[in-house]
Scaffold this active site. Structure first.
Site, PDB file in Angstrom:
ATOM      1  N   ASP A 307      15.702 -39.932  69.985  1.00 57.58           N
ATOM      2  CA  ASP A 307      15.053 -40.855  69.190  1.00 57.58           C
ATOM      3  C   ASP A 307      13.928 -41.866  70.004  1.00 57.58           C
ATOM      4  O   ASP A 307      14.082 -41.747  71.235  1.00 57.58           O
ATOM      5  CB  ASP A 307      16.105 -41.906  68.342  1.00 57.58           C
ATOM      6  N   GLU A 310       8.330 -41.610  71.190  1.00 55.85           N
ATOM      7  CA  GLU A 310       6.772 -41.668  70.918  1.00 55.85           C
ATOM      8  C   GLU A 310       6.140 -42.174  72.401  1.00 55.85           C
ATOM      9  O   GLU A 310       5.154 -41.449  72.572  1.00 55.85           O
ATOM     10  CB  GLU A 310       6.405 -42.482  70.017  1.00 55.85           C
ATOM     11  N   ASP A 415      11.587 -42.005  59.863  1.00 51.61           N
ATOM     12  CA  ASP A 415      12.055 -43.267  58.633  1.00 51.61           C
ATOM     13  C   ASP A 415      11.249 -43.268  57.533  1.00 51.61           C
ATOM     14  O   ASP A 415      10.407 -43.977  57.157  1.00 51.61           O
ATOM     15  CB  ASP A 415      11.886 -44.408  59.394  1.00 51.61           C
TER      16      ASP A 415
END
Ligand code: MIG
Length: 654
Positions: A307, A310, A415
């Site tokens: 996670d 980015e 999300d």
């Protein structure tokens, strides 16, 4: 046929592994070179379809949209948002001409596809260095397969990765995981894995377990494994700055972290407070990071989700004065003065991305210019590390990605929200992700943000039955979303059990697709041109067409059958009936699922099992009017997966 055209001196992103001939010129597009950009434009016919772009907003046909490849941590999954977590710069035009083009650059790229009725594709790459791959073939489907072949063999998960997974941001301690396992078992709900979110960590530090809340993690892993359930911890991209901690110290000493402008390690605050980002673009740093997973594998753990890659940054060492309190105020401000704040935050992020650097195997590059590759290279680091550590297949899915990462792991789509539009978005994402080489994918079933109701969860599960990653995940503070939280679990039992009864087919079709550079999920029009434009029905593997119910309050929907098929209603039993070609109305109550078996095809189905430990392919029933089915079987774990593992099942005449 795939060729490439090279601009400048592009960084090798590793996306394409096949040897590709150079083209003499660029086809289809007019090219314009600016000071810092290269732009491409190509006229579109009014009926042309543009597929691709993987994880983006909009529809499967990308016409009418503007999409920006710039990997972003965003919960705003709305059409007005041009950037999600991933960059999949591959598009396919199908019409008078049929071709594919892959803009292989980790820099920011803007796609305008018949944007505001322009009647053209316009692509602006914010770089002068670019590998442009061009594909010519007769159909969009054939073009996609050419790309997948050039990317290289898709990630092969273990069998248990195709089981049902339960996850929630908020499971805090050992007992929470035991309880999830117990309550699934008690309610007759099959389960293969439980994800551990950041609360398992000691102060959100990767490669740690909170010693108080997880006093005996080895024991917990063993105990659950004996019940056939795997624990799947999350790993965040940033390594906590924590003098004295081995991973941090070694990363600093060996120079494996990204550098700031002054040449030190770049400091970015994420969940653990200040962190450093491993330099995933550096081979040695990747190998080093991959080796750290040993912390988990030696405890018996074989699955992970990556996670914040980015990478997400809450604030950096350059954001003067912005500390945690600042963040809270900002969040508040965000809610009050949405637009301005968001813009400010975006600019701040860009500034941060411009102020740290990678050592891409000897080449110093500014993060901003290779931004879209970061998460993909984290996936590669983990995937390569895990294969070495385990010597067999592993479960891995990532939030951020770039084309090529599909060789090392899967993706989940981040999300989303518990709303019907996002179930539909999930339906749209699946074929687009497959076109870009991400076969192992799925969304947070039931939705991450917000409260999910019974009806939405049941319909979402009934769709997720067909996606390789089937994971129920939700955010802290939202309504409990486990399948046993909605009163009588009977309907949930039926739908989740269906997944397990279809596993021989799902596993087999996935493995065959991965081994032969094929798509596992694709638009119906890829095989039936007369279904052009239909986006809420999909082909799953070679035998099935699905038509999920994605609207609130509906127990029936219209389905287009391009030819006669066998309609299957599952309510605990498979109820088959012939369904003629054309538009039909199909009916499915909340405790039912409906799908179709194509003409002359078969669907192998197994018995109800409580997890993949009980997987059995010796006693399959074959539904449908075909004669034979090619079943892929193996031990579900070892690395030697080949098409030699396929055997032909023959349906006996009744
Ligand atoms: O800032 O780890 O997308 O699945 O539960 C949020 C907590 C961080 C974002 C992921 C989500 C996960 C959450 N994470």
């Amino acid at each position: 046929m795939i060729t490439k055209y090279v601009y400048g001196d592009p960084l090798d992103t590793g996306a394409i592994t096949a040897k590709v001939e150079r083209a003499a010129r660029v086809e289809h597009f007019a090219v314009e070179e600016g000071a810092d950009t290269i732009s491409f434009s190509c006229p579109l016919g009014p009926e042309d379809i543009v597929y691709g772009l993987g994880e983006t907003m909009g529809k499967v046909n990308k016409r009418g949209g503007r999409y920006i490849s710039f990997n972003t941590d965003t919960a705003e999954h709305e059409d007005s948002n041009p950037s999600l977590y991933a960059s999949h710069n591959f598009l396919i035009a199908e019409g008078a001409a049929c071709f594919g083009v892959f803009f292989d650059t980790p820099a920011r790229v803007t796609f305008e596809i018949d944007w505001q009725g322009s009647g053209e594709i316009r692509v602006v790459c914010d770089t002068k260095d670019l590998n442009l791959y061009q594909i010519e073939n007769g159909s969009a489907y054939a073009v996609c397969r050419d790309l997948l072949r050039a990317v290289g063999r898709c990630y092969l998960p273990p069998l248990w990765a195709f089981g049902y997974g339960q996850s929630r941001f908020g499971y805090m301690k050992e007992q929470d995981f035991r309880e999830v396992a117990d309550l699934h078992e008690k309610n007759g709900l099959p389960l293969d894995f439980i994800c551990m979110d950041i609360d398992y960590m000691d102060q959100y530090r990767d490669f740690s377990f909170d010693p108080k809340r997880f006093p005996d993690i080895e024991g917990l892993v063993r105990e659950l494994k004996e019940r056939g359930i795997h624990l799947v911890p999350i790993v965040d991209a940033g390594v906590k700055v924590e003098p004295g901690e081995a991973v941090y110290e070694e990363g600093v000493a060996k120079g494996y972290f990204c550098r700031n402008k002054e040449g030190g390690c770049f400091g970015a605050a994420v969940w653990p407070g200040m962190t450093h980002f491993p330099d995933f673009l550096n081979r040695k740093a990747r190998e080093w990071f991959g080796r750290q997973y040993r912390f988990y594998t030696e405890k018996g753990i074989e699955g992970f989700w990556n996670d914040m890659n980015e990478p997400a940054i809450f604030y950096s060492e350059y954001d003067k004065g912005t500390k945690r309190l600042g963040m809270l105020l900002e969040l508040l401000g965000n809610m009050l003065f949405k637009k301005g704040q968001k813009e400010k935050k975006k600019q701040e992020l860009v500034r941060n991305y411009q102020s740290f650097f990678h050592d891409a195997d000897g080449r110093r590059v500014r993060h901003y210019d290779v931004h879209n590759l970061f998460g993909a290279m984290m996936t590669r680091a983990s995937g390569e590390g895990l294969e070495r550590l385990l010597g067999h297949r592993y479960l891995l899915f990532s939030r951020s990605s770039y084309i090529g990462a599909g060789r090392y792991g899967g993706v989940w789509t981040g999300d989303n929200t518990s709303k019907w539009e996002h179930l539909m978005l999930n339906v749209r994402h699946m074929p687009s992700l497959n076109m870009c080489g991400f076969l192992y994918s799925g969304a947070d079933t039931g939705g991450f943000i917000g409260d999910c109701g019974r009806e939405l969860l049941l319909r979402w599960l009934a769709f997720s039955v067909f996606t390789p990653l089937m994971r129920n995940h939700s955010c802290k503070g939202t309504k409990n979303q486990e399948a046993y939280q909605f009163g009588d679990p009977a309907a949930f039992r039926t739908i989740i059990r269906l997944r397990y009864r279809l596993l021989p087919y799902i596993y087999s079709e996935y493995m065959k697709a991965a081994l032969t550079s094929d798509l596992y999920i694709k638009p119906v029009a890829f095989l039936y041109p007369e279904a052009k434009g239909i986006e809420d029905q999909l082909l799953v593997g070679d035998s099935l067409m699905i038509a999920p119910i994605v609207r609130e309050g509906e127990v029936q929907r219209q389905v287009f059958l391009p030819e006669e098929m066998t309609m299957v209603i599952y309510d605990g039993e498979f109820r088959c009936s012939p369904c003629p070609a054309g538009w039909r109305t199909v009916h499915a109550e909340l405790d039912e699922a409906v799908f179709f078996i194509r003409k002359n095809k078969l669907l192998p189905v197994g018995k109800v099992i409580s997890n993949t430990r009980e997987y059995d392919v010796e006693n399959l029933a074959l539904l449908g009017d075909g004669r034979t089915y090619e079943l892929y079987t193996d031990d579900g774990l070892s690395l030697d997966c080949t098409t030699a593992n396929i055997r032909t099942l023959v349906k006996e005449e009744c």
